[in-house]
Design a protein around this motif. Structure first.
Motif, short mmCIF file in Angstrom:
data_model
loop_
_atom_site.label_atom_id
_atom_site.label_comp_id
_atom_site.label_asym_id
_atom_site.label_seq_id
_atom_site.Cartn_x
_atom_site.Cartn_y
_atom_site.Cartn_z
N CYS A 61 -5.66 -5.63 -2.45
CA CYS A 61 -7.21 -4.65 -0.72
C CYS A 61 -5.82 -3.72 -0.30
N VAL A 62 -6.06 -3.33 0.15
CA VAL A 62 -5.43 -1.53 1.24
C VAL A 62 -5.98 -1.84 2.27
N TRP A 63 -5.04 -1.58 3.67
CA TRP A 63 -5.61 -1.64 4.39
C TRP A 63 -4.88 -0.57 5.76
N LEU A 64 -6.23 0.29 6.09
CA LEU A 64 -5.29 1.22 6.40
C LEU A 64 -5.51 1.71 7.99
N ILE A 65 -4.01 1.59 9.09
CA ILE A 65 -3.83 1.74 10.28
C ILE A 65 -4.44 3.31 10.96
N PRO A 66 -4.00 3.20 12.34
CA PRO A 66 -3.52 4.71 12.97
C PRO A 66 -1.90 4.24 12.49
N ASP A 67 -1.75 5.53 11.78
CA ASP A 67 -0.69 5.80 11.59
C ASP A 67 -0.06 7.36 11.25
N ARG A 68 0.40 7.89 12.85
CA ARG A 68 0.87 9.04 12.10
C ARG A 68 1.35 9.96 11.39
N TYR A 95 -10.26 2.02 9.85
CA TYR A 95 -10.87 1.39 11.31
C TYR A 95 -11.62 2.53 12.00
N ASN A 96 -12.42 3.43 11.33
CA ASN A 96 -13.64 4.33 12.48
C ASN A 96 -14.73 4.18 11.22
N GLN A 97 -15.89 5.31 11.30
CA GLN A 97 -17.10 5.52 10.48
C GLN A 97 -16.42 6.28 8.91
N PHE A 98 -15.25 7.43 9.54
CA PHE A 98 -14.75 8.29 8.76
C PHE A 98 -14.71 7.56 7.42
N PHE A 99 -13.31 6.31 7.61
CA PHE A 99 -13.03 5.87 6.48
C PHE A 99 -14.66 4.98 5.66
N TYR A 100 -15.68 4.50 6.47
CA TYR A 100 -16.44 3.90 5.83
C TYR A 100 -17.79 4.76 5.01
N ASP A 101 -17.82 6.30 5.79
CA ASP A 101 -18.37 6.78 5.50
C ASP A 101 -17.72 7.50 4.12
N SER A 102 -16.36 7.53 4.10
CA SER A 102 -15.76 7.61 2.84
C SER A 102 -15.73 6.51 1.79
N GLY A 103 -16.14 5.71 1.76
CA GLY A 103 -15.77 4.74 1.01
C GLY A 103 -15.73 3.72 0.87
N ALA A 104 -14.47 3.00 2.19
CA ALA A 104 -14.23 1.26 2.97
C ALA A 104 -14.83 0.57 2.59
N ALA A 105 -14.67 -0.10 1.77
CA ALA A 105 -15.66 -1.60 2.05
C ALA A 105 -16.05 -2.32 3.19
N GLU A 150 2.84 2.49 -7.55
CA GLU A 150 3.72 1.15 -7.71
C GLU A 150 2.98 0.18 -7.42
N CYS A 151 1.57 0.04 -6.67
CA CYS A 151 1.04 -0.99 -6.07
C CYS A 151 0.31 -1.93 -6.34
N TRP A 152 -0.56 -0.83 -6.91
CA TRP A 152 -1.29 -1.80 -8.13
C TRP A 152 -2.05 -2.65 -8.44
N ASP A 153 -0.12 -3.56 -8.94
CA ASP A 153 -0.18 -4.55 -9.90
C ASP A 153 0.27 -5.65 -9.14
N SER A 154 0.35 -5.56 -7.58
CA SER A 154 0.71 -6.64 -6.47
C SER A 154 -0.24 -6.72 -5.15
N ILE A 155 -1.26 -5.85 -5.20
CA ILE A 155 -2.08 -6.11 -4.33
C ILE A 155 -3.63 -5.60 -4.63
N LEU A 205 -11.29 3.30 -7.96
CA LEU A 205 -11.33 3.84 -9.51
C LEU A 205 -10.51 1.95 -9.78
N LYS A 206 -9.70 1.46 -9.35
CA LYS A 206 -8.93 0.22 -9.24
C LYS A 206 -9.23 -0.95 -8.93
N LYS A 207 -10.92 -0.39 -8.37
CA LYS A 207 -11.66 -1.60 -8.09
C LYS A 207 -10.68 -2.39 -6.84
N VAL A 208 -10.24 -1.90 -6.31
CA VAL A 208 -9.28 -2.47 -4.96
C VAL A 208 -10.47 -1.65 -3.19
#
Length: 322
Positions: free
Chosen positions: A218-225, A250-260, A211-216, A242-245
């Motif tokens: 960039c996606v920011w992921l922070i440490p959250d349980r 916040y760590n190497q796992f995200f970088y290796d997984s494709g975070a910009a 539902e959010c792609w039209d309103s953002i 896929l949406k070119k966003v």
């Protein structure tokens, strides 16, 4: 007629040498000055014998060797039973030569703060996420957390992804309402909007993401349980690419997984920073909580796929990742 006896040069030289030698042998205190190198005794408790903590210990010891004269005893807490920990605590408390006890990791910090509440020596903590949940009040307590201030992160995102103006942040208010509030406050300083993507269950994420792609943009992921697990993070990153966003993690796992972009820690750097804090505390120069040193990796491959240019020049702590 009177004769004047010439002075005996040998006698003068002898007296002069006596004065010089005696002066050299006198203690420095005779002249009102003490030249004493202070030596310190430090006990370092480490939560577990794992790579990040070991790297931090290496950085800490290396930096201390360069800055002060200190004997550092390293204790891996996970190797001790409850009974052995109690005996260990008694030994440390009974050692009047101990100047400071340091804790690396949350388990070590909890042990140090519970065990040495009334001890005469100083205490510091390091490498803990949300230390206030481990040791309580932290404002006046010397330590280094793993919490990068939200405002600082937002400014870095703005510099690294300058085309981004609407940042969607996934978070559970039960855990990160304070983080969101501080990040929102920082948006008034820069030209970005923060879009709250509030969830209380992982089940909410796929629907909310769709539902959010039209309103953002960039996606920011922070440490959250609630939000973060490996599978959820990879799902979000895959859908965002896929949406070119771009996604910020916040760590190497995200970088290796494709975070910009990813905020990462070099644990040896954190160890060196901890050594600096220890030195300041021992020399009574400073105290209180400090934000951690960190690096920001830009994922060149991903940014090219998203048609986002890498900023020039790149300013530290930002760099192109490995």
């Amino acid at each position: 007629m009177k004769y004047i006896r010439k002075p005996n040069i040998f006698i003068f030289l002898t007296l002069f040498l006596c004065v010089v030698v005696r002066g050299a042998l006198l203690p420095a205190s005779f002249y009102g000055a003490e030249f004493v190198t202070e030596s310190y005794q430090i006990v370092l408790f480490v939560s577990k014998n794992i790579r990040p903590y070991v790297e931090a210990v290496d950085g800490l010891r290396d930096q201390l060797d360069k800055s002060i004269d200190a004997d550092v005893e390293v204790i891996m807490l996970d190797r001790y039973t409850e009974k052995a920990r109690a005996d260990l605590a008694d030994r440390v408390i009974g050692d009047s030569d101990v100047d400071l006890v340091a804790a690396i990791g949350p388990e070590a910090a909890a042990f140090v703060w519970e065990t040495f509440q009334d001890a005469a020596f100083s205490r510091i903590y390091s490498i803990i996420l949300n230390p206030e949940k481990v040791i309580g009040q932290i404002e006046s307590v010397p330590g280094i957390s793993l919490n990068i201030p939200p405002a600082e992160q937002l400014h870095v995102i703005h510099r690294g992804l300058s085309s981004v103006t609407r940042i969607g942040i996934f978070y559970d208010p039960a855990y990160n309402s304070d983080f969101y509030a501080k990040a929102l406050e920082a948006t008034f300083e820069i030209d970005v909007d923060l879009v709250p993507l509030s969830v209380s269950s992982k089940k909410d994420i796929p629907f909310l993401l769709e539902e959010c792609w039209d309103s953002i943009d960039c996606v920011w992921l922070i440490p959250d349980r609630t939000v973060i697990s490996e599978s959820i993070a990879q799902y979000i990153i895959k859908q965002a690419v896929l949406k070119k966003v771009p996604v910020v993690g916040y760590n190497q796992f995200f970088y290796d997984s494709g975070a910009a972009m990813a905020f990462v820690f070099d644990y040896e750097d954190l160890g060196r920073q901890s050594a600096g804090l220890i030195t300041d505390v021992l020399q009574q120069k400073a105290s209180g909580a400090r934000a951690p040193v960190f690096k920001v990796w830009l994922n060149e491959t991903v940014l090219e796929k998203l048609d986002i240019e890498i900023p020039k020049p790149i300013e530290l702590p930002m760099m192109v990742g490995p």
